[in-house]
Design an enzyme around this catalytic site. Structure first.
Site, short mmCIF file in Angstrom:
data_model
loop_
_atom_site.label_atom_id
_atom_site.label_comp_id
_atom_site.label_asym_id
_atom_site.label_seq_id
_atom_site.Cartn_x
_atom_site.Cartn_y
_atom_site.Cartn_z
N TRP A 242 25.17 -76.53 -13.43
CA TRP A 242 25.19 -76.52 -11.96
C TRP A 242 24.84 -77.87 -11.35
O TRP A 242 24.58 -77.95 -10.17
CB TRP A 242 24.20 -75.46 -11.43
CG TRP A 242 24.68 -74.06 -11.58
CD1 TRP A 242 25.34 -73.34 -10.62
CD2 TRP A 242 24.58 -73.22 -12.72
NE1 TRP A 242 25.65 -72.08 -11.11
CE2 TRP A 242 25.20 -71.98 -12.39
CE3 TRP A 242 24.04 -73.37 -13.99
CZ2 TRP A 242 25.30 -70.92 -13.28
CZ3 TRP A 242 24.13 -72.30 -14.88
CH2 TRP A 242 24.75 -71.10 -14.53
N CYS A 277 28.93 -69.03 -11.81
CA CYS A 277 28.91 -67.56 -11.75
C CYS A 277 30.29 -66.93 -11.65
O CYS A 277 30.57 -65.94 -12.32
CB CYS A 277 28.01 -67.08 -10.60
SG CYS A 277 28.58 -67.53 -8.96
N HIS A 341 26.65 -65.31 -4.83
CA HIS A 341 26.54 -65.14 -6.28
C HIS A 341 27.58 -64.09 -6.67
O HIS A 341 27.85 -63.16 -5.92
CB HIS A 341 25.13 -64.69 -6.66
CG HIS A 341 24.96 -64.52 -8.14
ND1 HIS A 341 25.47 -65.42 -9.05
CD2 HIS A 341 24.37 -63.55 -8.87
CE1 HIS A 341 25.17 -65.01 -10.27
NE2 HIS A 341 24.51 -63.86 -10.19
N ASP A 364 25.88 -58.60 -14.91
CA ASP A 364 25.88 -60.00 -14.47
C ASP A 364 25.74 -60.90 -15.70
O ASP A 364 24.74 -60.86 -16.40
CB ASP A 364 24.71 -60.23 -13.50
CG ASP A 364 24.77 -61.62 -12.85
OD1 ASP A 364 25.61 -62.44 -13.27
OD2 ASP A 364 23.98 -61.87 -11.93
N TYR A 537 25.71 -74.59 -4.69
CA TYR A 537 25.85 -73.23 -4.14
C TYR A 537 24.73 -72.29 -4.59
O TYR A 537 24.49 -71.26 -3.99
CB TYR A 537 27.22 -72.63 -4.49
CG TYR A 537 27.30 -71.99 -5.85
CD1 TYR A 537 27.05 -70.64 -6.02
CD2 TYR A 537 27.60 -72.74 -6.98
CE1 TYR A 537 27.10 -70.05 -7.27
CE2 TYR A 537 27.66 -72.16 -8.24
CZ TYR A 537 27.41 -70.81 -8.37
OH TYR A 537 27.45 -70.23 -9.62
#
Length: 706
Positions: A242, A277, A341, A364, A537
């Protein structure tokens, strides 16, 4: 007479695919298909040819199906070919349909709870009253998958028309971006590509080390999938990153779909850099749909990451209202708020839970917190999340916080027993909207295919049911009780309001404004600060863009405002991927020590790629696609490259360099295509350059016969 010798075994890949809803898999459509793909709990046809005529009186033919290298009771099926075999949903049978000399046609039935995977077949022949045997090992692939069309299968979906979307659709959308500018990013799932099932088997066999006998249980299997799509524990499929540093891999924004990722994973047998994600979620959907588990991608706008199980997201400030970047009550990690997300819902019955918790379950694959010691999450029943029933497996508490935590702000306060006093609490900020793709619609350029499923995750914000569900969760958590106890004692006489910014096209200026209203009968001196920051993000701050601090006097019953102008020159050099910005405002009233803070996220908007075709597309004939978009910047773009994926053209993913584009000029490239499928085909494109990245586009186009 000697036992029969097998000459050939054939499972009619094309014919079985018609009745088993597997006709879209590429490997059953090859010129001479060698891979059969069927669904459990439903009979499929086969034929065996022997080197001499089959004698029904004396010849015994045994079929032994096995899964894995150490078959046990659950992972093998043994049966004799019989005329009088009766189909039974709980057991294996092989019924003779026809005998023509040395050729025997038969029908195999499998248990509806069968573990899914690539099954092996051994044919054992002998004569009655003899121990001499001949063995033949079938050397082709036979995949047996979940069967959501079958009412006895745990993945069964009553409204079977929805399976056209949640199992058979190989293209979709993932909603990305902050609440006000969220847009559907097209994604090519490609679950029928010939590389996908072998990649999934490699993932489960070599990396997940999941016992074969558990692979018929979608609860256990989807939990493993949520773990193995990230590489954190077990060299899984994707490395998450990220921080904007992707030079030694593929930047998450460049992927157009899952197939390239799974192909690279299978070929190199190494985890693939890099995912975020929605990339994890796209790959999970591909894997689940390939195996026959109904699945959808879900985007939660303004998503909480509750790091300490308090069902709150806590932000801490100094006495003078400067934000702290750590959580003094949780040294291992601070709570965070992601602009959005993305995770997945999978559909199944939940016989492991009390009645009423079947249907959609959240999983997830993005590594955030460990569950049972591993980076995995779910399946969490949406019904349990909605009602705040955090005691039923798995990870309902974490998902409840993601969509419905309260945001609480705390200021350092030496007079308070805990060392911090509460600034405010916001019940509405988290989980603003939960989105997925609407079934049967694909809108390449707009948002006609967006479906709001917030009501499936929580009661409407502010209603008694919503508060009760959250408090139901709080009741089970000692820590959450303490946090919520403080929240009920706040009193303030100054109202602050941060004006929201809706959209800012890239290259344009914007203004940050706070309105202040003094409801008291006395003047108030207020210290305030306004900040604009570029952020990733997931809520991690990148670079401060502009900050202003000052004092303002607001007379009794009066209104004032403070604001700053942020120019394109201020923010363009500081933008990070996806161009997300955060504006924050803090204030403290001298006389009463009332404090206030608020923030807002928005995205600097970029244009979409348009994909146009010069002529009608005709199967097998060369054509040209033109990809273009206007350069929104006052500077040239260099190192330009488009990446295009489609299910209807050879080569799967194509990359084409585009010439440099001048300031405000048109970025354009031509792509030669030769369609190899009739009907509607979809194109998904991304663009990158040195100066501008993460531009996307899609198109649907009809291919005609010549």
């Amino acid at each position: 007479m000697d036992p029969l010798l097998v000459d050939v075994v054939h499972f009619y890949p094309r014919e079985n695919a018609q009745t088993h809803n597997t006709v879209k898999y590429e490997s059953v459509n090859e010129e001479i298909p060698t891979t059969a793909i069927v669904r459990r709990g439903q009979p499929f046809n086969g034929v065996v040819r022997f080197t001499r005529p089959y004698d029904e009186e004396n010849d015994m033919v045994q079929l032994l199906f096995t899964l894995g290298d150490k078959p046990q009771m659950d992972t093998q099926g043994s049966m004799f070919l019989r005329r009088d075999a009766v189909h039974d949903k709980h057991s294996w049978t092989a019924k003779i349909l026809d005998v023509q000399d040395g050729t025997v046609s038969f029908e195999v039935s499998t248990p509806v709870t069968l573990p899914v995977g690539n099954w092996a077949l051994r044919v054992i022949t002998r004569l009655k009253n003899s121990t001499a045997r001949e063995i033949y090992d079938f050397d082709q692939d036979l995949y047996i998958l979940f069967n959501p069309w079958n009412a006895d299968d745990q993945t069964y979906m009553e409204d079977c028309t929805l399976l056209q979307e949640y199992v058979l659709n190989d293209v979709g959308k993932v909603w990305v971006g902050p609440i006000k500018t969220t847009r559907g990013k097209p994604w090519f799932y490609g679950q029928f590509d010939a590389v996908v099932l072998p990649a999934v088997m490699f993932m489960l066999d070599q990396r997940a080390v999941m016992p074969f006998h558990q692979r018929g249980d979608p609860v256990k299997l989807t939990r493993v999938i949520s773990r193995i799509v990230n590489s954190n524990d077990d060299a899984g499929v994707l490395v998450g990153r990220w921080d904007g540093q992707y030079e030694d891999g593929t930047a998450p924004s460049e992927w157009t779909g899952s197939v390239d990722i799974l192909a690279q994973y299978l070929e190199t047998q190494q985890e693939v850099p890099y995912g975020q994600c929605w990339v994890f979620a796209g790959v999970v959907t591909t894997i689940c749909r390939a195996l026959g588990i109904p699945s959808r991608v879900v985007s939660n706008l303004v998503s909480a990451h509750d790091a300490n199980s308090s069902l709150t997201v806590d932000k801490y400030y100094t006495e003078t209202m400067d934000e702290l970047d750590f959580d003094p009550n949780n040294p291992t990690g601070a709570d965070s708020i992601w602009n959005y997300h993305v995770w997945n819902d999978v559909w199944m019955a939940r016989p492991d839970l009390p009645a009423g918790y079947g249907g959609w379950q959240a999983i997830d694959a993005t590594p955030q917190e460990t569950s049972s010691g591993m980076f995995q999450c779910g399946p969490a029943s949406l019904e349990a999340i909605k009602q705040g029933v955090i005691g039923v497996g798995y990870d309902v508490e974490f998902m409840l916080a993601s969509v419905n935590a309260d945001l609480m702000r705390w200021r350092k306060d030496p007079d308070s027993e805990t060392g911090y006093s509460m600034v405010d609490t916001n019940n509405f900020h988290i989980g603003r909207m939960v989105l997925t793709k609407k079934p049967f619609v694909f809108d390449p350029l707009g948002d006609e295919d967006r479906e709001d499923i917030t009501a499936q995750y929580k009661h409407r914000e502010g209603t008694a049911s919503e508060r009760l569900a959250l408090m139901n969760g709080v009741r089970y958590s000692e820590r959450a009780k303490r946090y919520y106890a403080v929240a009920s004692t706040l009193k303030n006489d100054i109202k602050f309001s941060l004006r929201e910014i809706d959209t800012v096209p890239i290259g344009k200026d914007f203004r940050v404004t706070v309105d202040i209203q003094n409801d008291s009968e006395e003047g108030r001196n207020i210290k305030a600060s306004l900040t604009a920051t570029s952020v990733f993000y997931n809520g991690v701050k990148a670079d401060p863009v502009k900050k202003v601090e000052g004092k303002i006097f607001v007379g009794p019953q009066k209104k004032e405002q403070i604001s700053i102008l942020v120019t394109a020159e201020d923010y363009l050099p500081k933008l990070v991927e996806y161009c997300n910005m955060k504006i924050s405002a803090m204030a403290i009233v001298d006389e009463t020590k009332q404090s206030w803070a608020d923030d807002d996220d928005f995205q600097v908007l970029k244009p979409n790629i348009t994909i146009k075709f010069n002529d009608d597309l005709v199967i097998g004939q060369p054509a040209t696609a033109v990809l273009s978009f206007p350069n929104p910047l006052d500077r040239s773009l260099s190192g330009c490259e488009f990446r295009v994926t489609s299910s209807g053209i050879a080569g799967r993913t194509l990359r084409i360099a585009a010439p440099d584009a001048g300031p405000k000029g048109l970025v354009s490239a031509e792509l030669p295509v030769q369609p190899n499928k009739l009907g509607k085909i979809n194109f998904v494109a991304t663009f990158k350059s040195v100066e501008l990245k993460d531009i996307t586009g899609a198109a649907s186009v009809e291919v005609f016969e010549g």
